[in-house]
Design a protein around this motif. Sequence first.
Motif, mmCIF file in Angstrom:
data_model
loop_
_atom_site.group_PDB
_atom_site.id
_atom_site.type_symbol
_atom_site.label_atom_id
_atom_site.label_comp_id
_atom_site.label_asym_id
_atom_site.label_seq_id
_atom_site.Cartn_x
_atom_site.Cartn_y
_atom_site.Cartn_z
ATOM 1 N N THR A 65 0.842 -1.201 0.000
ATOM 2 C CA THR A 65 0.000 0.000 0.000
ATOM 3 C C THR A 65 0.875 1.248 0.000
ATOM 4 N N ALA A 66 1.858 1.283 0.886
ATOM 5 C CA ALA A 66 2.738 2.451 1.003
ATOM 6 C C ALA A 66 3.477 2.726 -0.303
ATOM 7 N N LYS A 67 3.891 1.681 -0.995
ATOM 8 C CA LYS A 67 4.610 1.884 -2.259
ATOM 9 C C LYS A 67 3.702 2.514 -3.318
ATOM 10 N N ILE A 68 2.441 2.134 -3.332
ATOM 11 C CA ILE A 68 1.491 2.732 -4.279
ATOM 12 C C ILE A 68 1.320 4.214 -3.952
ATOM 13 N N VAL A 69 1.191 4.541 -2.684
ATOM 14 C CA VAL A 69 1.052 5.936 -2.260
ATOM 15 C C VAL A 69 2.350 6.710 -2.522
ATOM 16 N N ALA A 70 3.484 6.128 -2.149
ATOM 17 C CA ALA A 70 4.779 6.811 -2.267
ATOM 18 C C ALA A 70 5.115 7.153 -3.719
ATOM 19 N N ARG A 71 4.664 6.316 -4.635
ATOM 20 C CA ARG A 71 4.926 6.580 -6.054
ATOM 21 C C ARG A 71 4.356 7.937 -6.464
ATOM 22 N N ALA A 72 3.182 8.287 -5.952
ATOM 23 C CA ALA A 72 2.557 9.565 -6.301
ATOM 24 C C ALA A 72 3.361 10.752 -5.776
ATOM 25 N N TYR A 73 4.064 10.547 -4.679
ATOM 26 C CA TYR A 73 4.856 11.617 -4.073
ATOM 27 C C TYR A 73 6.334 11.525 -4.439
ATOM 28 N N ARG A 74 6.667 10.521 -5.245
ATOM 29 C CA ARG A 74 8.062 10.299 -5.673
ATOM 30 C C ARG A 74 8.995 10.191 -4.469
ATOM 31 N N LEU A 75 8.585 9.325 -3.545
ATOM 32 C CA LEU A 75 9.348 9.105 -2.322
ATOM 33 C C LEU A 75 9.586 7.614 -2.096
ATOM 34 N N PRO A 76 10.635 7.276 -1.361
ATOM 35 C CA PRO A 76 10.803 5.886 -0.936
ATOM 36 C C PRO A 76 9.907 5.607 0.272
ATOM 37 N N VAL A 77 9.773 4.353 0.618
ATOM 38 C CA VAL A 77 9.005 3.944 1.794
ATOM 39 C C VAL A 77 9.984 3.587 2.906
ATOM 40 N N VAL A 78 9.712 4.099 4.096
ATOM 41 C CA VAL A 78 10.506 3.764 5.275
ATOM 42 C C VAL A 78 9.660 2.826 6.135
ATOM 43 N N GLU A 79 10.148 1.615 6.362
ATOM 44 C CA GLU A 79 9.428 0.651 7.192
ATOM 45 C C GLU A 79 9.813 0.867 8.653
ATOM 46 N N ILE A 80 8.791 0.980 9.513
ATOM 47 C CA ILE A 80 9.058 1.200 10.938
ATOM 48 C C ILE A 80 8.244 0.233 11.796
ATOM 49 N N ALA A 81 8.866 -0.281 12.832
ATOM 50 C CA ALA A 81 8.202 -1.220 13.749
ATOM 51 C C ALA A 81 7.057 -0.559 14.496
ATOM 52 N N GLU A 82 7.113 0.751 14.675
ATOM 53 C CA GLU A 82 6.073 1.473 15.424
ATOM 54 C C GLU A 82 4.712 1.410 14.756
ATOM 55 N N LEU A 83 4.639 0.985 13.503
ATOM 56 C CA LEU A 83 3.359 0.846 12.806
ATOM 57 C C LEU A 83 2.886 -0.605 12.698
ATOM 58 N N GLU A 84 3.600 -1.528 13.343
ATOM 59 C CA GLU A 84 3.156 -2.921 13.330
ATOM 60 C C GLU A 84 1.850 -3.038 14.118
ATOM 61 N N PRO A 85 1.019 -4.040 13.782
ATOM 62 C CA PRO A 85 -0.302 -4.161 14.406
ATOM 63 C C PRO A 85 -0.295 -4.317 15.918
ATOM 64 N N ASP A 86 0.761 -4.889 16.494
ATOM 65 C CA ASP A 86 0.775 -5.128 17.932
ATOM 66 C C ASP A 86 1.369 -3.975 18.737
ATOM 67 N N GLN A 87 1.700 -2.882 18.086
ATOM 68 C CA GLN A 87 2.268 -1.724 18.790
ATOM 69 C C GLN A 87 1.156 -0.873 19.398
ATOM 70 N N GLY A 88 1.479 -0.220 20.484
ATOM 71 C CA GLY A 88 0.528 0.694 21.106
ATOM 72 C C GLY A 88 0.643 2.081 20.507
ATOM 73 N N PRO A 89 -0.357 2.910 20.699
ATOM 74 C CA PRO A 89 -0.327 4.258 20.130
ATOM 75 C C PRO A 89 0.821 5.114 20.667
ATOM 76 N N GLU A 90 1.247 4.839 21.885
ATOM 77 C CA GLU A 90 2.333 5.629 22.478
ATOM 78 C C GLU A 90 3.624 5.484 21.684
ATOM 79 N N SER A 91 3.878 4.284 21.218
ATOM 80 C CA SER A 91 5.100 4.010 20.468
ATOM 81 C C SER A 91 5.163 4.849 19.195
ATOM 82 N N PHE A 92 4.077 4.859 18.426
ATOM 83 C CA PHE A 92 4.072 5.660 17.195
ATOM 84 C C PHE A 92 4.095 7.150 17.522
ATOM 85 N N ALA A 93 3.372 7.575 18.552
ATOM 86 C CA ALA A 93 3.360 8.999 18.930
ATOM 87 C C ALA A 93 4.769 9.480 19.268
#
Length: 168
Positions: A65-93
């Motif tokens: 999904t991110a790659k499809i979106v990033a293509r429109a902005y001509r950007l690479p995708v940065v993968e981060i553990a803070e967006l994994e499904p088992d992470q809490g909101p505090e981690s991403f914040a």
Amino acid sequence: MDLLVIRHGIAEDRETFAATGADDRQRPLTDKGRRRLREAVPGLHAAVPGVELVASSPLVRAVQTAKIVARAYRLPVVEIAELEPDQGPESFAEWLAQRGESTVAAVGHEPMLSLTVSFLLAGRPGSFLELKKGAACLVAFPGRVEPGAGVLQWAAPPRLLRGPGGAR
């Protein structure tokens, strides 16, 4: 700072994919999911013309999904553990508060995304919104990025992002 939050698109059925013996982290988008995301990207780009960073959960469906979106902005995708499904909101914040970009796009999963957006808006645990697959919302931070400081600018189901004829 602005935060564009995007839920991954339609993925393969969980139970059917599990029968293959593969790890759920590898579950990909369906052809329909990829097509609908490509149809929604112009709507996203019109609503948020400038993004400086596209961050994604490392799970395959989110990265696709991110790659499809990033293509429109001509950007690479940065993968981060803070967006994994088992992470809490505090981690991403905490991760987001350390960013210097003016607009960050984040691609992830439910219910983590709704919990995180609610936390950034209200400053307390619990969710008061739900993002459908391929849906997006924009959260603005007029000052510091911290729980409760976000202001919801808009939330859009995927059908709206796809524009006219998007009801398919």
